[in-house]
Motif scaffolding. Sequence first.
Motif, PDB file in Angstrom:
ATOM      1  N   LEU A 246       0.829  -1.210   0.000  1.00 21.50           N
ATOM      2  CA  LEU A 246       0.000   0.000   0.000  1.00 21.50           C
ATOM      3  C   LEU A 246       0.860   1.256   0.000  1.00 21.50           C
ATOM      4  O   LEU A 246       0.616   2.201  -0.778  1.00 21.50           O
ATOM      5  CB  LEU A 246      -0.922  -0.008   1.225  1.00 21.50           C
ATOM      6  N   LEU A 247       1.873   1.307   0.867  1.00 18.31           N
ATOM      7  CA  LEU A 247       2.711   2.501   0.948  1.00 18.31           C
ATOM      8  C   LEU A 247       3.537   2.706  -0.325  1.00 18.31           C
ATOM      9  O   LEU A 247       3.728   3.848  -0.761  1.00 18.31           O
ATOM     10  CB  LEU A 247       3.627   2.409   2.173  1.00 18.31           C
ATOM     11  N   ARG A 248       4.015   1.635  -0.919  1.00 18.94           N
ATOM     12  CA  ARG A 248       4.753   1.778  -2.183  1.00 18.94           C
ATOM     13  C   ARG A 248       3.836   2.357  -3.268  1.00 18.94           C
ATOM     14  O   ARG A 248       4.256   3.200  -4.070  1.00 18.94           O
ATOM     15  CB  ARG A 248       5.317   0.420  -2.627  1.00 18.94           C
ATOM     16  N   ILE A 253       6.348   4.510  -5.752  1.00 24.64           N
ATOM     17  CA  ILE A 253       7.694   3.952  -5.835  1.00 24.64           C
ATOM     18  C   ILE A 253       7.713   2.915  -6.950  1.00 24.64           C
ATOM     19  O   ILE A 253       6.950   1.950  -6.932  1.00 24.64           O
ATOM     20  CB  ILE A 253       8.108   3.310  -4.494  1.00 24.64           C
ATOM     21  N   ARG A 254       8.561   3.104  -7.917  1.00 22.56           N
ATOM     22  CA  ARG A 254       8.594   2.202  -9.061  1.00 22.56           C
ATOM     23  C   ARG A 254       9.215   0.852  -8.667  1.00 22.56           C
ATOM     24  O   ARG A 254       9.959   0.758  -7.684  1.00 22.56           O
ATOM     25  CB  ARG A 254       9.378   2.827 -10.214  1.00 22.56           C
ATOM     26  N   ASP A 260      10.812   4.132   0.649  1.00 24.32           N
ATOM     27  CA  ASP A 260      11.133   5.377   1.354  1.00 24.32           C
ATOM     28  C   ASP A 260      10.551   5.347   2.766  1.00 24.32           C
ATOM     29  O   ASP A 260      10.242   6.372   3.356  1.00 24.32           O
ATOM     30  CB  ASP A 260      10.616   6.595   0.576  1.00 24.32           C
ATOM     31  N   PHE A 261      10.420   4.158   3.310  1.00 24.70           N
ATOM     32  CA  PHE A 261       9.928   3.951   4.673  1.00 24.70           C
ATOM     33  C   PHE A 261      10.566   2.667   5.207  1.00 24.70           C
ATOM     34  O   PHE A 261      11.123   1.867   4.445  1.00 24.70           O
ATOM     35  CB  PHE A 261       8.399   3.833   4.694  1.00 24.70           C
ATOM     36  N   THR A 262      10.498   2.481   6.519  1.00 26.54           N
ATOM     37  CA  THR A 262      11.048   1.285   7.160  1.00 26.54           C
ATOM     38  C   THR A 262       9.995   0.677   8.076  1.00 26.54           C
ATOM     39  O   THR A 262       9.410   1.390   8.904  1.00 26.54           O
ATOM     40  CB  THR A 262      12.301   1.622   7.995  1.00 26.54           C
TER      41      THR A 262
END
Length: 302
Positions: A246-248, A253-254, A260-262
């Motif tokens: 979901l966050l990607r 984010i390709r 860009d998260f952990t």
Amino acid sequence: MIAMLLTQAWRAMVANKLRTFLTMLGMVIGVGAVVLMVAIGQGAQQSVKASIDSMGANLFNILSGSTSASGVRTGAGGAPTLTLGDAEAIAELPGVEAVAPVHPGSTQLMYGSSNWYTSVFGVTPAYLDVRDWPLSEGLPFGESDVRSATRVALIGQTTAENLFGDEDPVGKTLRIRNSPYLVAGVLGRKGQSLDGRDQDDTVLIPVSTAQRKLYGTPFVGSVRLIQVQAESAEAMDGVEKALKNLLRQRHRIREGADDDFTVRNLTAVAQSAAETTRVMSLLLGAIASVSLLVGGIGIMNI
């Protein structure tokens, strides 16, 4: 027959008082060592269990960052990539029990002639549910306080003791960076976390208040941390995959690019600590048992 054996044993013990004393001392030391080692192991297990329970159950921490620019990579939290919108979207995923965005920081508090430097977290009301953190006094703030960015605070036990002493803090006004905040409630005692941090040395305020009036944000709605609680331990693997996808998607984010998260699985970390403590307890018990066995062989030899 038994009476005769007991009589002979008693006579031998009386005739060899020093040997009898040393034999009894060996038995006492051996049994005491077993009891002590087992007690130490069980105490360590209980301490770790209490720390795990204090964190809340089935938790993920999602940290903003990291990013890359001109070959330079920032670590977790190095860039403001998470938003309140991300938290709202995660809350809609199947298997998610609760979501709490967090905007953390540290600053100076003042009350009368007292002052104290501590962590001040901007959170939503769901944070108390995610962390399983009841109040010992007062009332929590609500969604209306978040919408209005109200200057209201919930304080931990350590903070309350250092700022207010024996005085009841509920209803009093403390100052955070010279701005007044009403103390609405006092958090229940949590104790130390697994990393040794005092969880009771904290202040919670509405996340919108932290964003607009205390710390500021690089852009509207950004947060540094999102805590996610899964419905059960069995659902955690599925929830972790779903929230990453979901966050990607939300962050565009390709494929093949770094996140860009952990995402950190706090339950896995806690279980690892618990397993280490369990192994230590078994080793302590084994060492004590060997000492008892050696003492028993010595007694039989005598």
